[in-house]
Write a protein that holds these residues in place. Sequence first.
Motif, short mmCIF file in Angstrom:
data_model
loop_
_atom_site.label_atom_id
_atom_site.label_comp_id
_atom_site.label_asym_id
_atom_site.label_seq_id
_atom_site.Cartn_x
_atom_site.Cartn_y
_atom_site.Cartn_z
N MET A 238 0.83 -1.21 0.00
CA MET A 238 0.00 0.00 0.00
C MET A 238 0.86 1.26 0.00
N GLN A 239 1.97 1.24 0.74
CA GLN A 239 2.88 2.38 0.74
C GLN A 239 3.45 2.61 -0.65
N PHE A 240 3.79 1.51 -1.33
CA PHE A 240 4.35 1.65 -2.68
C PHE A 240 3.31 2.22 -3.65
N ILE A 241 2.11 1.71 -3.62
CA ILE A 241 1.05 2.19 -4.53
C ILE A 241 0.72 3.65 -4.24
N GLU A 242 0.69 4.03 -2.98
CA GLU A 242 0.35 5.42 -2.62
C GLU A 242 1.39 6.41 -3.14
N PHE A 244 2.47 6.52 -6.02
CA PHE A 244 2.10 6.84 -7.40
C PHE A 244 0.82 7.67 -7.49
N VAL A 245 0.12 7.80 -6.37
CA VAL A 245 -1.14 8.54 -6.38
C VAL A 245 -0.87 10.03 -6.25
N ASP A 246 -1.47 10.80 -7.13
CA ASP A 246 -1.33 12.26 -7.14
C ASP A 246 -2.63 12.87 -6.64
N ARG A 252 -9.57 9.18 -12.87
CA ARG A 252 -9.14 8.37 -13.99
C ARG A 252 -7.61 8.38 -14.13
N GLU A 253 -7.00 9.55 -13.94
CA GLU A 253 -5.54 9.64 -14.01
C GLU A 253 -4.89 8.80 -12.91
N ASN A 254 -5.48 8.84 -11.72
CA ASN A 254 -4.91 8.07 -10.62
C ASN A 254 -5.10 6.57 -10.82
N ILE A 259 -2.19 1.58 -11.91
CA ILE A 259 -1.85 0.50 -12.84
C ILE A 259 -0.35 0.47 -13.10
N ARG A 260 0.28 1.64 -13.22
CA ARG A 260 1.73 1.70 -13.39
C ARG A 260 2.44 1.09 -12.20
#
Length: 462
Positions: A238-242, A244-246, A252-254, A259-260
């Motif tokens: 979860m820390q890794f995925i977060e 990438f979240v802007d 939709r962009e997030n 996905i990246r």
Amino acid sequence: MNKSTLLLLLLFPLLTFGKEYEVKLHVSGLPANGKPALLSIYNGDTYLIDSVPQVKDSVIIFHVPEKTPTGMLRAVLGLSTYARYSNGQPTMVNFLFNGEDVELAMNFEKPDQTMQVVRSKENRIYFDFLRSDMAFLRKLGMLEQVILNYPDKDDFYKMAVDYYKKYQIQREKFIDKTYNQNKNSLAGKIIKTKKLPFTEGNMAPATRDSIFKSGFLTTFEFNDTTLLYTDIYTDKVMQFIEMFVDRKASPRENENNIIRALDILVPRLDINPNIQQHLLQFLITGFEVSKLENVLAHISSNYLQQCGGSKAVIERRLAGYQKMAVGKTVPDFTVMDIQNNPVNLYNLLSPYRLIIFWHTDCSHCQVLLDELPELTKQEFFKKHQVQLIGISIDDNRESWEKFSADHPLDWINTHIDGGFDNEISAAYNLFATPSMFLIDADNTIIAKPTTIGELKKNISEL
């Protein structure tokens, strides 16, 4: 009575009852009206171990069955005054269990900061490490602020940059030394996961963030199934995925950002297919709650085999999610209540109905079911013309009946066999409990609250 018969009688308790371990917590400031509970952790979920501990003054004694796996346990200590009036979370503390009695002392308001290990080798290693590591991280955080805000031509700036590097090196050596001294312990396995990417202090923030993101998983291996019984793996992904979240980007962009992140993360899980499968199931559940349909579709298209299920199963989940979205009509059902009377959903004549799917072993369900009777007494549901239908999905009917006998479930109380595999569970696309559906007189979904706070808000807005 012969000697062999006497010996069997003496040994009977030992033969019929497994050994139990004791967890004793000394909690100063413990609320008198709290409801302490002990939970085990597995792959992001919690499971009840003991909800009826001995409580006297400031001492709580839990009992842990012998077969409880090595891992992390969570003691729910109760609600603080602030949490009680703000619908906040109960005070909790996580600690380690590895087949030994545990005795800890702490303050209710700040359990982690005041933790003292009275008895338990594992927890002494673990909390001693956490205390020292927190000191390192605090120093690094303060130095980072100095470096970001201080004039870079000043000698003090250069000194701060040097110390930033020095403390990172010292922290990594400290982790290595502590791990090497405790390799065979659960605490050692957890400590090994705490390494972080190395960054230079005088880097631009964007560059530092980029290096941290690219190196976050390189210091970590998902290869120890024991850690599924802790929060280490689920927190890490979860820390890794977060990262990438802007927060400024559109939903939709997030979804594309997530996905990246998944395309980097999932291949690194190949080292242990069992762990990969469990963590993907954990992520799927979270993405379903967050309604990230594009992310779920990407997992369905690219990581089906790793999910441990067939394409048809994943596609059913995605189709079911769309089918049970807000604004859709819920399917009808007929269930039997606790008095063995049939209850038909569409025949219940009420402006609004709240359908609650729950399970006796679900800790979140127990928190919800502890709150609902108080709202019923306050006539909260009656005021808003909401009728409650509780549906237990326990595999064991007796568990539901026993729970119902011990708790005041003052609403339509029903049960279905088969758990998540029941036809009704499938029709409502259930994959977790509690699951709630607030519907109107036309059987249209108005809201799908996930917490008692959301539930009160949704009903108050009717």
